[in-house]
Design a protein around this motif. Sequence first.
Motif, PDB file in Angstrom:
ATOM      1  N   ASN A  45      42.090  52.310  54.655  1.00 46.92           N
ATOM      2  CA  ASN A  45      40.795  51.663  54.730  1.00 46.92           C
ATOM      3  C   ASN A  45      40.888  50.224  54.252  1.00 46.92           C
ATOM      4  O   ASN A  45      40.971  49.954  53.062  1.00 46.92           O
ATOM      5  CB  ASN A  45      39.809  52.454  53.888  1.00 46.92           C
ATOM      6  N   LEU A  46      40.906  49.295  55.219  1.00 50.71           N
ATOM      7  CA  LEU A  46      41.124  47.886  54.902  1.00 50.71           C
ATOM      8  C   LEU A  46      40.022  47.337  54.002  1.00 50.71           C
ATOM      9  O   LEU A  46      40.274  46.544  53.102  1.00 50.71           O
ATOM     10  CB  LEU A  46      41.191  47.096  56.206  1.00 50.71           C
ATOM     11  N   LYS A  47      38.790  47.825  54.232  1.00 53.02           N
ATOM     12  CA  LYS A  47      37.662  47.273  53.501  1.00 53.02           C
ATOM     13  C   LYS A  47      37.766  47.615  52.011  1.00 53.02           C
ATOM     14  O   LYS A  47      37.623  46.734  51.148  1.00 53.02           O
ATOM     15  CB  LYS A  47      36.377  47.843  54.081  1.00 53.02           C
ATOM     16  N   ASP A  48      38.059  48.876  51.706  1.00 58.27           N
ATOM     17  CA  ASP A  48      38.194  49.283  50.302  1.00 58.27           C
ATOM     18  C   ASP A  48      39.296  48.500  49.616  1.00 58.27           C
ATOM     19  O   ASP A  48      39.137  48.017  48.493  1.00 58.27           O
ATOM     20  CB  ASP A  48      38.526  50.771  50.203  1.00 58.27           C
ATOM     21  N   LEU A  49      40.447  48.367  50.332  1.00 56.54           N
ATOM     22  CA  LEU A  49      41.575  47.632  49.759  1.00 56.54           C
ATOM     23  C   LEU A  49      41.182  46.196  49.463  1.00 56.54           C
ATOM     24  O   LEU A  49      41.461  45.678  48.387  1.00 56.54           O
ATOM     25  CB  LEU A  49      42.755  47.639  50.738  1.00 56.54           C
ATOM     26  N   ALA A  50      40.499  45.561  50.420  1.00 56.47           N
ATOM     27  CA  ALA A  50      40.130  44.154  50.240  1.00 56.47           C
ATOM     28  C   ALA A  50      39.215  43.998  49.032  1.00 56.47           C
ATOM     29  O   ALA A  50      39.429  43.121  48.192  1.00 56.47           O
ATOM     30  CB  ALA A  50      39.449  43.625  51.497  1.00 56.47           C
ATOM     31  N   VAL A  51      38.228  44.892  48.920  1.00 55.71           N
ATOM     32  CA  VAL A  51      37.300  44.805  47.784  1.00 55.71           C
ATOM     33  C   VAL A  51      38.066  44.953  46.476  1.00 55.71           C
ATOM     34  O   VAL A  51      37.890  44.175  45.528  1.00 55.71           O
ATOM     35  CB  VAL A  51      36.217  45.898  47.902  1.00 55.71           C
ATOM     36  N   LYS A  52      38.985  45.928  46.442  1.00 53.16           N
ATOM     37  CA  LYS A  52      39.749  46.183  45.226  1.00 53.16           C
ATOM     38  C   LYS A  52      40.592  44.970  44.846  1.00 53.16           C
ATOM     39  O   LYS A  52      40.603  44.544  43.687  1.00 53.16           O
ATOM     40  CB  LYS A  52      40.656  47.381  45.474  1.00 53.16           C
ATOM     41  N   ILE A  54      40.242  41.832  45.778  1.00 53.57           N
ATOM     42  CA  ILE A  54      39.450  40.661  45.406  1.00 53.57           C
ATOM     43  C   ILE A  54      38.948  40.803  43.978  1.00 53.57           C
ATOM     44  O   ILE A  54      38.935  39.854  43.207  1.00 53.57           O
ATOM     45  CB  ILE A  54      38.289  40.458  46.414  1.00 53.57           C
ATOM     46  N   ARG A  55      38.587  42.053  43.588  1.00 50.55           N
ATOM     47  CA  ARG A  55      38.197  42.274  42.189  1.00 50.55           C
ATOM     48  C   ARG A  55      39.365  42.017  41.247  1.00 50.55           C
ATOM     49  O   ARG A  55      39.194  41.664  40.084  1.00 50.55           O
ATOM     50  CB  ARG A  55      37.731  43.724  42.000  1.00 50.55           C
ATOM     51  N   PHE A  56      40.595  42.227  41.753  1.00 54.81           N
ATOM     52  CA  PHE A  56      41.797  42.104  40.911  1.00 54.81           C
ATOM     53  C   PHE A  56      42.142  40.639  40.629  1.00 54.81           C
ATOM     54  O   PHE A  56      42.770  40.337  39.622  1.00 54.81           O
ATOM     55  CB  PHE A  56      42.948  42.814  41.625  1.00 54.81           C
ATOM     56  N   ILE A  57      41.712  39.725  41.538  1.00 54.87           N
ATOM     57  CA  ILE A  57      42.136  38.325  41.436  1.00 54.87           C
ATOM     58  C   ILE A  57      41.809  37.683  40.077  1.00 54.87           C
ATOM     59  O   ILE A  57      42.696  37.108  39.447  1.00 54.87           O
ATOM     60  CB  ILE A  57      41.571  37.501  42.612  1.00 54.87           C
ATOM     61  N   PRO A  58      40.545  37.789  39.570  1.00 56.59           N
ATOM     62  CA  PRO A  58      40.287  37.138  38.275  1.00 56.59           C
ATOM     63  C   PRO A  58      41.119  37.701  37.134  1.00 56.59           C
ATOM     64  O   PRO A  58      41.609  36.925  36.284  1.00 56.59           O
ATOM     65  CB  PRO A  58      38.789  37.383  38.043  1.00 56.59           C
ATOM     66  N   ILE A  59      41.324  39.016  37.114  1.00 58.47           N
ATOM     67  CA  ILE A  59      42.150  39.625  36.065  1.00 58.47           C
ATOM     68  C   ILE A  59      43.558  39.060  36.123  1.00 58.47           C
ATOM     69  O   ILE A  59      44.156  38.681  35.114  1.00 58.47           O
ATOM     70  CB  ILE A  59      42.193  41.154  36.248  1.00 58.47           C
ATOM     71  N   PHE A  60      44.064  38.956  37.371  1.00 57.58           N
ATOM     72  CA  PHE A  60      45.410  38.433  37.560  1.00 57.58           C
ATOM     73  C   PHE A  60      45.510  36.974  37.119  1.00 57.58           C
ATOM     74  O   PHE A  60      46.456  36.588  36.423  1.00 57.58           O
ATOM     75  CB  PHE A  60      45.796  38.585  39.029  1.00 57.58           C
ATOM     76  N   ILE A 141      52.206  44.598  28.601  1.00 54.36           N
ATOM     77  CA  ILE A 141      52.750  44.110  29.868  1.00 54.36           C
ATOM     78  C   ILE A 141      51.950  44.597  31.070  1.00 54.36           C
ATOM     79  O   ILE A 141      51.553  43.809  31.923  1.00 54.36           O
ATOM     80  CB  ILE A 141      54.236  44.515  30.014  1.00 54.36           C
ATOM     81  N   ILE A 142      51.718  45.926  31.152  1.00 51.75           N
ATOM     82  CA  ILE A 142      51.051  46.370  32.374  1.00 51.75           C
ATOM     83  C   ILE A 142      49.667  46.944  32.150  1.00 51.75           C
ATOM     84  O   ILE A 142      48.957  47.219  33.114  1.00 51.75           O
ATOM     85  CB  ILE A 142      51.909  47.386  33.174  1.00 51.75           C
ATOM     86  N   GLY A 143      49.232  47.086  30.886  1.00 52.12           N
ATOM     87  CA  GLY A 143      47.938  47.714  30.620  1.00 52.12           C
ATOM     88  C   GLY A 143      46.784  47.069  31.371  1.00 52.12           C
ATOM     89  O   GLY A 143      46.088  47.718  32.156  1.00 52.12           O
ATOM     90  N   GLY A 144      46.604  45.755  31.153  1.00 53.84           N
ATOM     91  CA  GLY A 144      45.461  45.069  31.743  1.00 53.84           C
ATOM     92  C   GLY A 144      45.518  45.032  33.260  1.00 53.84           C
ATOM     93  O   GLY A 144      44.538  45.320  33.941  1.00 53.84           O
ATOM     94  N   LEU A 145      46.698  44.708  33.799  1.00 54.55           N
ATOM     95  CA  LEU A 145      46.850  44.607  35.253  1.00 54.55           C
ATOM     96  C   LEU A 145      46.604  45.952  35.913  1.00 54.55           C
ATOM     97  O   LEU A 145      45.964  46.046  36.963  1.00 54.55           O
ATOM     98  CB  LEU A 145      48.257  44.115  35.589  1.00 54.55           C
ATOM     99  N   GLU A 146      47.112  47.023  35.263  1.00 50.06           N
ATOM    100  CA  GLU A 146      46.967  48.348  35.856  1.00 50.06           C
ATOM    101  C   GLU A 146      45.498  48.759  35.911  1.00 50.06           C
ATOM    102  O   GLU A 146      45.025  49.281  36.923  1.00 50.06           O
ATOM    103  CB  GLU A 146      47.778  49.338  35.025  1.00 50.06           C
ATOM    104  N   ARG A 147      44.774  48.495  34.822  1.00 45.68           N
ATOM    105  CA  ARG A 147      43.348  48.841  34.823  1.00 45.68           C
ATOM    106  C   ARG A 147      42.603  48.076  35.910  1.00 45.68           C
ATOM    107  O   ARG A 147      41.657  48.596  36.501  1.00 45.68           O
ATOM    108  CB  ARG A 147      42.740  48.552  33.458  1.00 45.68           C
ATOM    109  N   GLY A 148      43.062  46.854  36.189  1.00 50.21           N
ATOM    110  CA  GLY A 148      42.404  46.069  37.234  1.00 50.21           C
ATOM    111  C   GLY A 148      42.584  46.672  38.619  1.00 50.21           C
ATOM    112  O   GLY A 148      41.803  46.404  39.513  1.00 50.21           O
ATOM    113  N   LEU A 149      43.627  47.470  38.813  1.00 56.13           N
ATOM    114  CA  LEU A 149      43.902  48.015  40.144  1.00 56.13           C
ATOM    115  C   LEU A 149      43.346  49.416  40.334  1.00 56.13           C
ATOM    116  O   LEU A 149      43.413  49.971  41.421  1.00 56.13           O
ATOM    117  CB  LEU A 149      45.411  48.052  40.389  1.00 56.13           C
ATOM    118  N   LYS A 150      42.815  50.019  39.268  1.00 55.19           N
ATOM    119  CA  LYS A 150      42.364  51.411  39.413  1.00 55.19           C
ATOM    120  C   LYS A 150      41.032  51.514  40.137  1.00 55.19           C
ATOM    121  O   LYS A 150      40.258  50.587  40.110  1.00 55.19           O
ATOM    122  CB  LYS A 150      42.263  52.049  38.035  1.00 55.19           C
TER     123      LYS A 150
END
Lengths: 150, 104
Positions: A45-52, A54-60, A141-150
């Motif tokens: 599902n491209l739409k769900d992935l894109a939303v996820k 885009i939400r990840f960008i600020p965290i990153f 190392i991965i805590g914050g980034l991982e939470r951003g992708l869930k």
Amino acid sequence: MVGKFILLFLVWIGVTNSLNIQELIVGAIVSFLIAKFFTPKREFNLKDLAVKYIRFIPIFLKNLIESNIAVAKIVLNPKLPINTGIVKLKTDLTNEHDRLILANAITLTPGTITVELRDRELFIHVLNLDSLDRDKLQESIIGGLERGLK
Amino acid sequence: MIDILGYIFILLGSLFFILSGIGLLRMPDTITRMHAGTKASTLGSLLVIIGVICLEPTLWFKLSLLAIFILITNPLSSSILARSTYLKHGFLNQSGIDDLKDNR
């Protein structure tokens, strides 16, 4: 497939920066061929992935800036305080796209490089191991980034 | 006004480029050099791109494509380079931790 065609065609128009009919026809043909032959069979599902993502960008970006400043401090410190090592960390992410993005995000943030990714295990070269406690490393190392992708 | 903002972004970006250059000279081995060299410059190039967008807003589409390509290709190439360096030569191990040694 249609979504991919539109995306590729928009990129083509953006790069060529012209609305000349010849360029448009060639762009449409190339985009169509790529979209037709290089689309994976498995649907996602491209739409769900894109939303996820885009939400990840600020965290990153936050992580990127923080760790750039950390590495800048190390580089400018006269003693050069580095403590290198390769640590094995685990991730809970099940989706392989997410794991790829996670590994790439870890590599992009300075101070850590993902050397190897095997299923759910990430082998990460760390420039400055500040503690030898695995749980702390996992979180920093991965805590914050991982939470951003869930 | 937006011009000044653009120049500030470009200046900040160049600062990160200088820092990564210094890092390249100071770090002891290949992989640590890659930490400083290839990746401190990620933020540098992003900042320069944002600065140029502020100065030349009509180029925003091409420049954002450039930023996306940097963000996609940079980690892949540095990961592969680090991996092959590690497999061929090992690395400077200061902490004594190498979890990959047993199962590479």
